[in-house]
Design a protein around this motif. Sequence first.
Motif, PDB file in Angstrom:
ATOM      1  N   ALA A 125      38.383  37.506  38.382  1.00  0.00           N
ATOM      2  CA  ALA A 125      37.713  38.814  38.425  1.00  0.00           C
ATOM      3  C   ALA A 125      37.102  39.143  37.072  1.00  0.00           C
ATOM      4  O   ALA A 125      37.723  38.948  36.033  1.00  0.00           O
ATOM      5  CB  ALA A 125      38.701  39.897  38.827  1.00  0.00           C
ATOM      6  N   GLY A 126      35.877  39.663  37.093  1.00  0.00           N
ATOM      7  CA  GLY A 126      35.192  40.015  35.862  1.00  0.00           C
ATOM      8  C   GLY A 126      34.319  38.907  35.322  1.00  0.00           C
ATOM      9  O   GLY A 126      33.642  39.097  34.310  1.00  0.00           O
ATOM     10  N   SER A 127      34.312  37.753  35.979  1.00  0.00           N
ATOM     11  CA  SER A 127      33.520  36.626  35.491  1.00  0.00           C
ATOM     12  C   SER A 127      32.080  36.721  35.975  1.00  0.00           C
ATOM     13  O   SER A 127      31.731  37.582  36.788  1.00  0.00           O
ATOM     14  CB  SER A 127      34.153  35.308  35.945  1.00  0.00           C
ATOM     15  N   GLY A 128      31.241  35.818  35.466  1.00  0.00           N
ATOM     16  CA  GLY A 128      29.845  35.804  35.855  1.00  0.00           C
ATOM     17  C   GLY A 128      29.145  34.568  35.354  1.00  0.00           C
ATOM     18  O   GLY A 128      29.699  33.793  34.575  1.00  0.00           O
ATOM     19  N   PHE A 129      27.909  34.384  35.801  1.00  0.00           N
ATOM     20  CA  PHE A 129      27.131  33.226  35.367  1.00  0.00           C
ATOM     21  C   PHE A 129      26.710  33.336  33.900  1.00  0.00           C
ATOM     22  O   PHE A 129      26.626  32.335  33.203  1.00  0.00           O
ATOM     23  CB  PHE A 129      25.899  33.057  36.254  1.00  0.00           C
ATOM     24  N   ASP A 130      26.418  34.542  33.444  1.00  0.00           N
ATOM     25  CA  ASP A 130      26.103  34.758  32.034  1.00  0.00           C
ATOM     26  C   ASP A 130      27.365  34.498  31.208  1.00  0.00           C
ATOM     27  O   ASP A 130      28.400  35.142  31.437  1.00  0.00           O
ATOM     28  CB  ASP A 130      25.632  36.203  31.836  1.00  0.00           C
ATOM     29  N   SER A 141      35.842  32.069  32.275  1.00  0.00           N
ATOM     30  CA  SER A 141      34.420  31.798  32.429  1.00  0.00           C
ATOM     31  C   SER A 141      34.211  30.677  33.432  1.00  0.00           C
ATOM     32  O   SER A 141      35.166  30.018  33.867  1.00  0.00           O
ATOM     33  CB  SER A 141      33.824  31.386  31.083  1.00  0.00           C
ATOM     34  N   PHE A 142      32.970  30.420  33.778  1.00  0.00           N
ATOM     35  CA  PHE A 142      32.697  29.280  34.647  1.00  0.00           C
ATOM     36  C   PHE A 142      33.006  27.965  33.939  1.00  0.00           C
ATOM     37  O   PHE A 142      33.389  26.987  34.589  1.00  0.00           O
ATOM     38  CB  PHE A 142      31.256  29.327  35.152  1.00  0.00           C
ATOM     39  N   ASN A 181      28.618  41.039  38.463  1.00  0.00           N
ATOM     40  CA  ASN A 181      29.069  41.516  37.153  1.00  0.00           C
ATOM     41  C   ASN A 181      27.971  41.384  36.117  1.00  0.00           C
ATOM     42  O   ASN A 181      27.793  42.250  35.258  1.00  0.00           O
ATOM     43  CB  ASN A 181      30.292  40.715  36.697  1.00  0.00           C
ATOM     44  N   ASP A 182      27.231  40.285  36.184  1.00  0.00           N
ATOM     45  CA  ASP A 182      26.139  40.070  35.237  1.00  0.00           C
ATOM     46  C   ASP A 182      25.113  41.193  35.330  1.00  0.00           C
ATOM     47  O   ASP A 182      24.701  41.772  34.332  1.00  0.00           O
ATOM     48  CB  ASP A 182      25.445  38.731  35.531  1.00  0.00           C
ATOM     49  N   LEU A 183      24.702  41.497  36.557  1.00  0.00           N
ATOM     50  CA  LEU A 183      23.656  42.495  36.762  1.00  0.00           C
ATOM     51  C   LEU A 183      24.155  43.919  36.535  1.00  0.00           C
ATOM     52  O   LEU A 183      23.611  44.662  35.724  1.00  0.00           O
ATOM     53  CB  LEU A 183      23.093  42.366  38.181  1.00  0.00           C
ATOM     54  N   ALA A 184      25.197  44.294  37.290  1.00  0.00           N
ATOM     55  CA  ALA A 184      25.636  45.691  37.280  1.00  0.00           C
ATOM     56  C   ALA A 184      26.242  46.102  35.954  1.00  0.00           C
ATOM     57  O   ALA A 184      26.095  47.251  35.535  1.00  0.00           O
ATOM     58  CB  ALA A 184      26.637  45.933  38.406  1.00  0.00           C
TER      59      ALA A 184
END
Length: 363
Positions: A125-130, A141-142, A181-184
């Motif tokens: 939770a809280g992760s993203g592509f960025d 992270s990824f 998460n990245d966008l919002a």
Amino acid sequence: MQPLLSSYSSSSSLTIFLVSLLLVGDHGGARIILPANVTVPAVIAFGDSIMDQGANNNLNTLAKANFAPYGKDSVAGIPTGRFSNNRTPADMLVEQMGIKEFMPAYLDPSLDDKELLTGVSFASAGSGFDPQTPNLLGVLSFADQLDQFKEYIEKLKGIVGEERTQYILTNSLFLVVAGSNDLANTYFTIGIRKLQYDIPSYSNLMVSSASNFIKDIYKLGARRIVVFNAPPVGCLPLQRTLSGNEHRMCAEKHNKAAQLYNNKLQAELKHLHNTLAESKIVNIDIYKPLLAIMKNPKQYGLEVVDRGCCGTGNIEVAILCNRLLPTCLDASKYLFWDSFHPTEKGYNILMNEVVGRHASDWF
């Protein structure tokens, strides 16, 4: 909206600011019938809170859900770290495919060999592509999830040998869910990327990172890869509160950014599908189905779609959704459990829509 926000102290506002980095992202539903010549030994998930099955429980982060009232409607009423009142899409998919009832987190300390062989979730939770997104809350992270996947592969080899491990990887279904998460949050709410990128260039960064990750797991043996796009992030309860008007309408700038990203992601996934030999890479659209549910809730047996069941439903998520707050009497009437994540019923409706439209393309 103003009285609600002004009632929080500065320290509470900081907490809200931090936990707003979580993602949005019921039991029962369409059964996935596999073609006669197809086997799926395992389902393996990567991503954020939609697929987080408890990975964050032992991390030093605010992005957790291993406390009441999360898990309130599970059989035992025990919170497990899933961001819902019970099951998640990962659980629903493995059950619909007849593999097992629940998907465990790879970091679950009670994990046994049988669970490893039938699939785990690396999502956090809280992760993203960025790469900046997971750093904000100290989550996986990824790159971290990829390292754990490599470790997982070595464990499989130790259990069943190299040949069977390759068979499992080739025939398993891989789920990738991230982007909200990245966008919002990273771009809009926190804004740490706004000085470097406009929305089109930031969506390019996200798509490039997603593409590189898919290539990485492909190199390690993944072939059937299902990638979920971004939901209408501006219509999530917290984003309505933080970025909508006084009527808490959907934040259209957020939604347009999600649509732009989704269009670019779809094109890139099609390219990968056509260029990576023997791959089956599928884009799953959750934007339109989720928006349709919000626009016609009664058609789906829902009553409330603009706030969550927990607390006021306007802003509570993670540690702000806790046992000290009231919850709604009947979560099945709500699309959202907290201000970011759907209820089990909400997930079930969405996954039934997705499975019905796309499952035949996965194999």
